[in-house]
Design a protein around this motif. Structure first.
Motif, PDB file in Angstrom:
ATOM      1  N   MET A 186     -20.815  -2.699  -6.175  1.00 17.69           N
ATOM      2  CA  MET A 186     -20.099  -2.184  -7.346  1.00 17.69           C
ATOM      3  C   MET A 186     -18.620  -2.531  -7.228  1.00 17.69           C
ATOM      4  SD  MET A 186     -21.893   1.531  -7.870  1.00 17.69           S
ATOM      5  CE  MET A 186     -23.689   1.644  -7.931  1.00 17.69           C
ATOM      6  N   PRO A 187     -17.848  -2.331  -8.294  1.00 18.49           N
ATOM      7  CA  PRO A 187     -16.412  -2.613  -8.228  1.00 18.49           C
ATOM      8  C   PRO A 187     -15.721  -1.840  -7.108  1.00 18.49           C
ATOM      9  CG  PRO A 187     -17.085  -2.338 -10.501  1.00 18.49           C
ATOM     10  CD  PRO A 187     -18.272  -1.968  -9.662  1.00 18.49           C
ATOM     11  N   PHE A 188     -14.565  -2.357  -6.677  1.00 19.69           N
ATOM     12  CA  PHE A 188     -13.867  -1.805  -5.514  1.00 19.69           C
ATOM     13  C   PHE A 188     -13.346  -0.385  -5.724  1.00 19.69           C
ATOM     14  CE2 PHE A 188     -10.777  -4.210  -8.027  1.00 19.69           C
ATOM     15  CZ  PHE A 188      -9.727  -3.323  -8.157  1.00 19.69           C
ATOM     16  N   ASN A 189     -13.284   0.063  -6.974  1.00 18.77           N
ATOM     17  CA  ASN A 189     -12.780   1.411  -7.243  1.00 18.77           C
ATOM     18  C   ASN A 189     -13.855   2.302  -7.870  1.00 18.77           C
ATOM     19  OD1 ASN A 189     -12.949   0.130  -9.693  1.00 18.77           O
ATOM     20  ND2 ASN A 189     -10.897   0.692 -10.392  1.00 18.77           N
ATOM     21  N   SER A 190     -15.099   2.020  -7.529  1.00 19.17           N
ATOM     22  CA  SER A 190     -16.213   2.732  -8.149  1.00 19.17           C
ATOM     23  C   SER A 190     -16.348   4.166  -7.641  1.00 19.17           C
ATOM     24  CB  SER A 190     -17.522   1.976  -7.884  1.00 19.17           C
ATOM     25  OG  SER A 190     -18.630   2.724  -8.323  1.00 19.17           O
ATOM     26  N   GLY A 191     -16.440   5.101  -8.571  1.00 21.72           N
ATOM     27  CA  GLY A 191     -16.758   6.485  -8.229  1.00 21.72           C
ATOM     28  C   GLY A 191     -18.256   6.693  -8.129  1.00 21.72           C
ATOM     29  N   LEU A 192     -19.001   5.928  -8.917  1.00 24.08           N
ATOM     30  CA  LEU A 192     -20.461   6.031  -8.886  1.00 24.08           C
ATOM     31  C   LEU A 192     -20.999   5.688  -7.501  1.00 24.08           C
ATOM     32  CD1 LEU A 192     -23.177   6.442 -10.305  1.00 24.08           C
ATOM     33  CD2 LEU A 192     -23.062   4.037 -11.052  1.00 24.08           C
ATOM     34  N   ALA A 193     -20.377   4.706  -6.848  1.00 20.23           N
ATOM     35  CA  ALA A 193     -20.820   4.325  -5.502  1.00 20.23           C
ATOM     36  C   ALA A 193     -20.719   5.503  -4.541  1.00 20.23           C
ATOM     37  CB  ALA A 193     -19.981   3.155  -4.992  1.00 20.23           C
ATOM     38  N   ILE A 194     -19.689   6.318  -4.701  1.00 16.81           N
ATOM     39  CA  ILE A 194     -19.526   7.497  -3.839  1.00 16.81           C
ATOM     40  C   ILE A 194     -20.601   8.534  -4.142  1.00 16.81           C
ATOM     41  CG2 ILE A 194     -17.973   9.381  -3.201  1.00 16.81           C
ATOM     42  CD1 ILE A 194     -15.645   7.542  -3.984  1.00 16.81           C
ATOM     43  N   GLU A 195     -20.866   8.747  -5.412  1.00 17.26           N
ATOM     44  CA  GLU A 195     -21.887   9.726  -5.803  1.00 17.26           C
ATOM     45  C   GLU A 195     -23.267   9.323  -5.282  1.00 17.26           C
ATOM     46  OE1 GLU A 195     -21.481  12.551  -6.951  1.00 17.26           O
ATOM     47  OE2 GLU A 195     -19.886  12.688  -8.439  1.00 17.26           O
ATOM     48  N   LEU A 196     -23.585   8.043  -5.394  1.00 15.58           N
ATOM     49  CA  LEU A 196     -24.910   7.581  -4.984  1.00 15.58           C
ATOM     50  C   LEU A 196     -25.138   7.706  -3.482  1.00 15.58           C
ATOM     51  CD1 LEU A 196     -25.301   4.407  -7.247  1.00 15.58           C
ATOM     52  CD2 LEU A 196     -26.462   6.612  -7.502  1.00 15.58           C
ATOM     53  N   THR A 197     -24.048   7.665  -2.716  1.00 14.61           N
ATOM     54  CA  THR A 197     -24.175   7.778  -1.257  1.00 14.61           C
ATOM     55  C   THR A 197     -23.788   9.165  -0.757  1.00 14.61           C
ATOM     56  OG1 THR A 197     -21.926   6.922  -0.961  1.00 14.61           O
ATOM     57  CG2 THR A 197     -23.725   5.318  -0.909  1.00 14.61           C
ATOM     58  N   LYS A 198     -23.604  10.099  -1.693  1.00 16.28           N
ATOM     59  CA  LYS A 198     -23.229  11.480  -1.357  1.00 16.28           C
ATOM     60  C   LYS A 198     -21.954  11.533  -0.516  1.00 16.28           C
ATOM     61  CE  LYS A 198     -27.991  13.162  -1.655  1.00 16.28           C
ATOM     62  NZ  LYS A 198     -27.831  13.493  -3.068  1.00 16.28           N
ATOM     63  N   GLY A 199     -20.982  10.746  -0.947  1.00 19.78           N
ATOM     64  CA  GLY A 199     -19.662  10.810  -0.342  1.00 19.78           C
ATOM     65  C   GLY A 199     -19.346   9.740   0.673  1.00 19.78           C
ATOM     66  N   ALA A 200     -20.330   8.985   1.112  1.00 17.11           N
ATOM     67  CA  ALA A 200     -20.056   7.928   2.090  1.00 17.11           C
ATOM     68  C   ALA A 200     -19.337   6.774   1.398  1.00 17.11           C
ATOM     69  CB  ALA A 200     -21.357   7.433   2.709  1.00 17.11           C
ATOM     70  N   PRO A 201     -18.171   6.351   1.904  1.00 22.93           N
ATOM     71  CA  PRO A 201     -17.436   5.276   1.228  1.00 22.93           C
ATOM     72  C   PRO A 201     -18.098   3.910   1.370  1.00 22.93           C
ATOM     73  CG  PRO A 201     -16.310   5.904   3.246  1.00 22.93           C
ATOM     74  CD  PRO A 201     -17.417   6.903   3.046  1.00 22.93           C
ATOM     75  N   GLU A 202     -19.049   3.779   2.306  1.00 18.05           N
ATOM     76  CA  GLU A 202     -19.816   2.557   2.554  1.00 18.05           C
ATOM     77  C   GLU A 202     -19.072   1.489   3.355  1.00 18.05           C
ATOM     78  OE1 GLU A 202     -22.788   3.570   2.426  1.00 18.05           O
ATOM     79  OE2 GLU A 202     -23.653   1.966   1.228  1.00 18.05           O
ATOM     80  N   ASN A 203     -17.786   1.268   3.075  1.00 18.60           N
ATOM     81  CA  ASN A 203     -17.015   0.337   3.902  1.00 18.60           C
ATOM     82  C   ASN A 203     -15.522   0.618   3.720  1.00 18.60           C
ATOM     83  OD1 ASN A 203     -15.697  -1.777   2.018  1.00 18.60           O
ATOM     84  ND2 ASN A 203     -17.823  -1.725   1.283  1.00 18.60           N
ATOM     85  N   PRO A 204     -14.694   0.205   4.671  1.00 22.10           N
ATOM     86  CA  PRO A 204     -13.259   0.520   4.596  1.00 22.10           C
ATOM     87  C   PRO A 204     -12.445  -0.441   3.749  1.00 22.10           C
ATOM     88  CG  PRO A 204     -13.775  -0.489   6.699  1.00 22.10           C
ATOM     89  CD  PRO A 204     -15.076  -0.362   5.976  1.00 22.10           C
ATOM     90  N   LEU A 205     -13.104  -1.353   3.029  1.00 17.09           N
ATOM     91  CA  LEU A 205     -12.372  -2.323   2.225  1.00 17.09           C
ATOM     92  C   LEU A 205     -12.472  -2.060   0.728  1.00 17.09           C
ATOM     93  CD1 LEU A 205     -12.999  -5.624   4.228  1.00 17.09           C
ATOM     94  CD2 LEU A 205     -11.159  -3.939   4.457  1.00 17.09           C
TER      95      LEU A 205
END
Length: 333
Positions: free
Chosen positions: A118-137
């Motif tokens: 998803m885009p680098f500023n996605s909020g949906l990505a955070i919701e789908l992972t229950k808060g995990a940012p997934e990567n530091p970039l």
């Protein structure tokens, strides 16, 4: 007499052969980047970022290339003296600082190492992972990385981050205050991302403080030469070829490069790795750096971006040089 002459002849041939072999195997970096500059300087694809008003003031014609080798040589062409804001490029080096302080396992556990898709500023990505940012970039992970930096207080945290950028760049870098002001006035989305992660216990300090420091690090000005020198640290096992300092544990370098390969070009990272095959990181200020382990780093500055937020000319330039030097890390050497 005959033996002496024969020995001298063999020795002379050996020296000549070694010099010829070296000349054949060492790329002509100066020629390559000059060719790339000529080839792509008239490319008008892409658009200068304008969602941060201060970035919209940069000329789309700015174009500079620098290669920094692991033996401390610099090759450059174009607008090399024009500084530009680091933006997301800064994420790599704050991540490296967090890794140096805490080790790669903590970075993996708390910040992740997966592409979001998803885009680098996605909020949906955070919701789908229950808060995990997934990567530091991505923005969420980068702000979380800032909150991980060990420090006594806000000032100490910022000083550690800036000092880290300085020593990697082998220069004294400064914040572009107009860019910082512009970003602070328009960073409501990042503030929301930080609060969202905090609600999932995925933030490790004061959110307002971390967002401000993150915004400040993104506003640090840099030149392509300084950026290439930073990349050369990663190419040289974590040691700067320019100041001789070991800035990152050699054992951690592969993890930093892996994060760059996974998410360095936002949601264009997979295609980049597939087609070019070297770790890289871009920023919406128009900068981009790529690392060829054991050989060189290449940095390019050109503000017009593609839809994913990556410099168009930078991608083309680095691909051109990487192909010419057979830099793809998946190629058998």
């Amino acid at each position: 007499m005959t033996k002496t002459l024969l020995g001298v002849s063999i020795f002379s041939f050996s020296i000549l052969f070694s010099a010829t072999t070296l000349a054949q195997t060492t790329p002509d970096y100066a020629k390559l980047i000059d060719q790339a500059h000529q080839k792509y300087k008239s490319n008008n694809d892409g658009k200068v970022a304008d969602y941060i008003p201060a970035l919209a003031t940069y000329s789309p014609n700015n174009f500079a290339i620098t290669i920094a080798t692991v033996d401390g040589k610099i090759y450059q062409v174009g607008d090399v003296n024009k500084p530009f804001p680091m933006e997301s490029l800064s994420k790599v080096f704050t991540m490296a600082l967090a890794m140096e302080q805490h080790g790669p396992q903590v970075v993996l556990d708390k910040l992740g190492a997966n592409a979001t898709g998803m885009p680098f500023n996605s909020g949906l990505a955070i919701e789908l992972t229950k808060g995990a940012p997934e990567n530091p970039l991505v923005n969420a992970g980068a702000m979380s990385a800032v909150s991980l930096i060990e420090a006594k207080d806000k000032t100490d945290r910022w000083n550690k981050i800036l000092d880290n950028l300085n020593v990697w760049a082998d220069a004294k870098l400064t914040v572009n205050e107009p860019v910082f002001k512009s970003e602070m006035e328009t960073n409501q989305h990042n503030q929301a991302l930080a609060k969202l992660m905090e609600s999932y216990n995925s933030f490790y300090g004061n959110t307002d403080e971390a967002v401000e420091i993150y915004t400040r690090q993104c506003s640090v000005d840099i030149t392509v030469e300084q950026l290439a020198k930073m990349g050369a640290v990663l190419a040289n096992k974590g040691k700067s070829p320019f100041n001789g300092k070991q800035l990152l544990n050699e054992k951690y370098v592969p993890q930093v490069l892996a994060e760059m390969a996974i998410a360095g070009l936002y949601d264009g990272s997979g295609k980049w790795l597939y087609t070019v095959g070297i770790p890289a990181k871009s920023g919406v200020g128009g900068g981009m750096v790529a690392v060829v382990p054991g050989e060189y780093a290449i940095a390019v500055y050109s503000p017009p971006l593609d839809e994913a937020g990556n410099s168009v000319r930078a991608q083309k330039t680095i691909e051109y040089v990487a192909e010419a030097t057979q830099a793809n890390v998946f190629l058998a050497k």
